[in-house]
Design a protein around this motif. Structure first.
Motif, PDB file in Angstrom:
ATOM      1  N   GLU A   1       0.824  -1.219   0.000  1.00  0.00           N
ATOM      2  CA  GLU A   1       0.000   0.000   0.000  1.00  0.00           C
ATOM      3  C   GLU A   1       0.858   1.269   0.000  1.00  0.00           C
ATOM      4  OE1 GLU A   1      -2.599   0.445   3.370  1.00  0.00           O
ATOM      5  OE2 GLU A   1      -3.984   1.712   2.241  1.00  0.00           O
TER       6      GLU A   1
ATOM      7  N   HIS B   1      -1.000  -8.478   9.037  1.00  0.00           N
ATOM      8  CA  HIS B   1      -2.415  -8.849   9.108  1.00  0.00           C
ATOM      9  C   HIS B   1      -3.096  -8.696   7.745  1.00  0.00           C
ATOM     10  CE1 HIS B   1      -2.573  -9.625  13.315  1.00  0.00           C
ATOM     11  NE2 HIS B   1      -3.879  -9.691  13.306  1.00  0.00           N
ATOM     12  N   ASP B   2      -2.809  -7.573   7.067  1.00  0.00           N
ATOM     13  CA  ASP B   2      -3.347  -7.367   5.702  1.00  0.00           C
ATOM     14  C   ASP B   2      -2.890  -8.486   4.783  1.00  0.00           C
ATOM     15  OD1 ASP B   2      -4.318  -4.966   6.563  1.00  0.00           O
ATOM     16  OD2 ASP B   2      -2.914  -3.726   5.414  1.00  0.00           O
TER      17      ASP B   2
ATOM     18  N   LEU C   1      -5.063  -6.548  -4.793  1.00  0.00           N
ATOM     19  CA  LEU C   1      -5.212  -6.141  -3.397  1.00  0.00           C
ATOM     20  C   LEU C   1      -3.900  -5.520  -2.918  1.00  0.00           C
ATOM     21  CD1 LEU C   1      -6.988  -9.367  -2.087  1.00  0.00           C
ATOM     22  CD2 LEU C   1      -8.052  -7.268  -2.953  1.00  0.00           C
ATOM     23  N   TYR C   2      -3.948  -4.889  -1.745  1.00  0.00           N
ATOM     24  CA  TYR C   2      -2.728  -4.269  -1.209  1.00  0.00           C
ATOM     25  C   TYR C   2      -2.634  -4.500   0.285  1.00  0.00           C
ATOM     26  CZ  TYR C   2      -6.368  -0.637  -1.034  1.00  0.00           C
ATOM     27  OH  TYR C   2      -7.541   0.038  -0.865  1.00  0.00           O
ATOM     28  N   PHE C   3      -1.402  -4.491   0.785  1.00  0.00           N
ATOM     29  CA  PHE C   3      -1.166  -4.718   2.213  1.00  0.00           C
ATOM     30  C   PHE C   3      -0.217  -3.669   2.760  1.00  0.00           C
ATOM     31  CE2 PHE C   3       3.207  -6.317   2.227  1.00  0.00           C
ATOM     32  CZ  PHE C   3       3.385  -6.679   0.896  1.00  0.00           C
ATOM     33  N   SER C   4      -0.385  -3.382   4.046  1.00  0.00           N
ATOM     34  CA  SER C   4       0.584  -2.505   4.698  1.00  0.00           C
ATOM     35  C   SER C   4       1.033  -3.114   6.022  1.00  0.00           C
ATOM     36  CB  SER C   4      -0.012  -1.112   4.942  1.00  0.00           C
ATOM     37  OG  SER C   4      -1.094  -1.199   5.831  1.00  0.00           O
TER      38      SER C   4
ATOM     39  N   GLU D   1      -5.420 -15.187   2.232  1.00  0.00           N
ATOM     40  CA  GLU D   1      -6.562 -16.077   2.505  1.00  0.00           C
ATOM     41  C   GLU D   1      -7.642 -15.913   1.435  1.00  0.00           C
ATOM     42  OE1 GLU D   1      -7.769 -15.421   6.531  1.00  0.00           O
ATOM     43  OE2 GLU D   1      -6.215 -16.746   7.327  1.00  0.00           O
ATOM     44  N   LEU D   2      -7.830 -14.670   0.977  1.00  0.00           N
ATOM     45  CA  LEU D   2      -8.814 -14.469  -0.093  1.00  0.00           C
ATOM     46  C   LEU D   2      -8.374 -15.197  -1.370  1.00  0.00           C
ATOM     47  CD1 LEU D   2     -10.920 -11.488  -1.040  1.00  0.00           C
ATOM     48  CD2 LEU D   2      -9.495 -12.447  -2.827  1.00  0.00           C
TER      49      LEU D   2
ATOM     50  N   VAL E   1      -1.952 -11.500   5.439  1.00  0.00           N
ATOM     51  CA  VAL E   1      -2.647 -12.761   5.725  1.00  0.00           C
ATOM     52  C   VAL E   1      -4.064 -12.724   5.139  1.00  0.00           C
ATOM     53  CG1 VAL E   1      -3.613 -14.202   7.573  1.00  0.00           C
ATOM     54  CG2 VAL E   1      -1.299 -13.255   7.802  1.00  0.00           C
ATOM     55  N   GLY E   2      -4.772 -11.615   5.391  1.00  0.00           N
ATOM     56  CA  GLY E   2      -6.146 -11.485   4.904  1.00  0.00           C
ATOM     57  C   GLY E   2      -6.218 -11.600   3.390  1.00  0.00           C
ATOM     58  N   CYS E   3      -5.286 -10.948   2.706  1.00  0.00           N
ATOM     59  CA  CYS E   3      -5.277 -10.987   1.233  1.00  0.00           C
ATOM     60  C   CYS E   3      -4.952 -12.392   0.719  1.00  0.00           C
ATOM     61  CB  CYS E   3      -4.268  -9.986   0.670  1.00  0.00           C
ATOM     62  SG  CYS E   3      -4.698  -8.276   1.006  1.00  0.00           S
TER      63      CYS E   3
END
Lengths: 152, 393
Positions: free
Chosen positions: B320, B342-343, B336-339, B349-350, B345-347
């Motif tokens: 991000e 936790h992000d 999707l993007y992460f910072s 998992e999707l 992992v969530g991405c």
């Protein structure tokens, strides 16, 4: 169906079913609502623990083998050299016989203790494995509950 | 009139975003009938000695593309490195040091003399912004100069020496909206100079996922494509992936392709697979086979690998903190993007558990690439931009 819209020099894709900004919000909300779960056995070192245990058992086996052959008079020579060496070793052994006997007693005690240690480690290993499995089971149940809660 | 790409080093086997962009754009514009040349030095590449003439000077033609190389002279590399180290630490430097920095970067008087002497015969396209060839060339003949800066947030962008270069250039081509916004924030430019074009992407190389998986013994994997250097933030990706594997045991792997090497954390040797540099077809196969492409870099001005992944119908995951790649994801609804971990992992998992959503993201990404960055569109935009600046070919 997605459609295309020009915005500041870039053609953007508008999809009625997917909006990445919303999707990211949902992912973050779901992650934030997730309770801290016990880590899996791999994370707390089940693999390394078993590896160390294997190494320890091998060491104990080697040690027992060496202790069982301890005190046996032997030679690497052959012919008259071997006979001379064995004769000298037996003379020396007789000189320190009392000391060797005491050592042997200690070694036997140590051997018994190592056997007990191996048996103890076996029992402990079974207990730890069962605990790991229980933790993983609890964790899976926790994740399912959190997912159901976020979907609800 | 000819169109010349001016770049400090040029070769068909050189890696790097700006280098690849220059190479592919020059070839495609030439294919489209524009009289394109490349003007460069005899330096081998970015990681070689910038005082050493690796190539012979003169004109050569490769793949129907004329390449003119000019000698470089010995420079004071110690002085350059001293200032560059300060810039890399984001320390402030004074105007004298700025001038020393650009002067001692590359001594390319022969190239600059050629540009000045042939100004009336060429339009010069300089790529990227920070090198001596771009700085001196633009100031030598500003009305014939077009910058392709490949600009992103970094200490070099804030040097005062680049102000007149941007202010005087006839045109400036940007690769993304955030890059254009950054330049408009940092530099004054001629009112009609900025044009947003982007990079071109070929759609002629089709990936074969099954072949790649079979050849390399892989199943589900996350892909990283690019140089394995700290500046690309690959260490963060490896760290996050290993943490993910510790908390989510599965057969998922991280596959790294591209130049360089990276230390893989102990205990994760089978989780992270480094395949090194792959051929063009193998790379296309890798994109097609991947669960998603992860681009953790926060310093991108375009990100070609994102477009290549989308072309292969693979969704992407970006950091991000990079305005450019995040903008691509939002504009395309294709990634999707992460910072944070936790992000991340969530991405993941999707991508792992919602394959239909992942497919939709990938399809949107592909539509985005075709709508904006197919070669036909990019070549048309170049023609329109050049005409807009008064250069008729």
């Amino acid at each position: 169906m997605p459609h295309l819209v020009e915005n500041q020099g870039v053609i953007e894709i508008y999809d009625p079913d997917i909006n990445v900004a919303d999707l990211m919000e949902r992912i973050r909300a779901s992650m934030a609502g997730r309770t801290e779960l016990p880590p899996l056995s791999a994370a707390i070192g089940r693999g390394p623990l078993l590896e160390e245990r294997r190494n320890l058992l091998q060491e104990i086996r080697d040690l027992k083998e060496r202790m069982q052959t301890l005190g046996i008079v032997d030679t690497q020579q052959s012919g008259w050299r071997a006979r001379l060496e064995l004769w000298l070793k037996k003379i020396i052994r007789k000189c320190i016989n009392r000391h060797l006997h005491q050592q042997q007693q200690i070694h036997e005690r140590l051997l018994t203790m190592l056997d007990q240690l191996v048996a103890f480690l076996d029992v402990q290993d079974r207990l730890i494995s069962a605990r790991f499995d229980q933790l993983e089971h609890d964790r899976e149940r926790g994740m399912s509950a959190a997912d159901e809660e976020s979907e609800g | 009139m000819k169109l010349a790409f001016v770049i400090p080093w040029f070769g068909f086997d050189i890696s790097g975003g700006a280098e690849a962009l220059c190479r592919s754009t020059a070839l495609k514009l030439r294919e489209a009938g524009l009289p394109v040349e490349v003007l460069t030095t005899c330096i081998k590449d970015f990681s070689s000695d910038w005082s050493k003439n690796y190539h012979s000077p003169g004109l050569e033609t490769v793949q129907d593309l004329p390449i003119r190389r000019f000698r470089v002279e010995r420079r004071d590399s110690g002085e350059y490195e001293r200032i560059n180290r300060r810039l890399m630490r984001r320390a402030a430097i004074n105007p004298d040091d700025e001038l020393t920095f650009i002067r001692e970067m590359i001594h390319c008087d022969d190239l600059i003399d050629f540009l000045a002497a042939h100004e009336d015969q060429y339009v010069f396209m300089y790529i990227p912004y920070m090198f001596t060839s771009t700085y001196r060339g633009t100031l030598a003949c500003p009305d014939r100069s077009v910058l392709i800066p490949c600009l992103h947030e970094e200490s070099y962008a804030y040097l005062g020496i680049y102000q007149p270069m941007f202010a005087q250039a006839r045109g400036v081509i940007f690769l993304s909206r955030p890059e254009r916004s950054l330049a408009q924030r940092l530099f004054a430019m001629r009112p009609d100079a900025p044009v947003l074009i982007g990079g071109g992407i070929g759609t002629d190389c089709h990936g074969r996922a099954a072949r790649f998986k079979q050849t390399h013994g892989l199943d589900r994997f996350l892909l990283y494509a690019g140089r394995k250097i700290e500046g690309k933030n690959i260490h963060l990706l490896v760290e996050y992936f290993c943490r993910f594997k510790e908390t989510h045991p599965s057969d998922l792997q991280l596959v790294l392709i591209g130049e360089g090497a990276i230390d893989i954390p102990r205990g994760h040797e089978s989780d992270v697979v480094d395949l090194g540099y792959l051929s063009r077809q193998d790379t296309a196969d890798a994109y097609a086979a991947a669960l998603c492409l992860c681009q953790p870099s926060v310093h991108e001005s375009f990100s070609l690998v994102l477009m290549e992944a989308w072309s292969a119908r693979t969704p992407v995951l970006v950091h991000e903190g990079c305005a450019v790649t995040r903008d691509h994801c939002l504009a395309s609804n294709g990634g999707l993007y992460f910072s944070s971990f936790h992000d991340f992992v969530g991405c993941l998992e999707l991508f792992l558990h919602q394959p239909e959503q992942a497919r939709r993201l990938a399809r949107n990404g592909r539509d985005y690439v075709q709508a904006n960055y197919s070669w036909d569109r990019v070549v048309t935009k170049y023609r329109q931009a050049l005409a807009g600046w008064g250069f008729d070919f």
